[in-house]
Design an enzyme around this catalytic site. Structure first.
Site: not given
Length: 150
Positions: A125-126, A88, A132, A25, A94
């Site tokens: 990494n929006q 995850v 956060y 990723f 999500g």
């Protein structure tokens, strides 16, 4: 549903699979150089240096996420939890599993009377940054990450 529990040595094979998925990723699969043996020894050997919580799907007992941390020392703040990774699997993002793990980490830090928790997130990494922000995390743009590899 998901069950959150402490990681055990027998989880390490699945944890390494998730680590490799994260590296893909983050477009850096070649950066994962730790061996399974070293990973297991570091977490479950005579002197463990990391701890983790896992999220299992209750129906399958398959680990779909984990959060790995260690304790670091700040000369300004004292002992703090350092969240090395919150991973995850893509299929479960999500769905609230990251929230369950993150809140379990907060509980652990408070139980251990730590002064707080710190971690890093990639600036691109929006989804992670947005996650956060929900916890009112402080974002520090002054510090530069530095490392030396041997």
């Amino acid at each position: 549903m998901y069950r959150i529990r402490r990681a055990i040595k027998e989880d390490c094979v699945q944890l390494m699979e998730l680590i490799r998925e994260l590296a893909e990723f983050e477009k850096a699969p070649q950066e994962v150089t730790v061996s399974l043996t070293h990973f297991e020894e570091s977490g479950f050997g005579q002197n463990p240096i990391w701890w983790a919580f896992v999220a299992e799907q209750e129906a399958t007992n398959k680990i779909v996420a984990f959060a790995l941390y260690y304790i670091r020392y700040s000369t300004w703040k004292g002992q703090r939890m350092y969240l090395e990774d919150l991973i995850v699997t893509e299929a479960c993002r999500g769905k609230g599993v990251g929230k369950l793990l993150f809140e379990r980490l907060i509980e652990e830090a408070k139980d251990k009377n730590l002064a707080g928790m710190v971690w890093q997130a990639l600036d691109w990494n929006q989804p992670a940054l947005n996650f956060y922000k929900k916890y009112k995390a402080d974002f520090d743009s002054e510090w530069v990450n530095c490392s030396i590899s041997f």
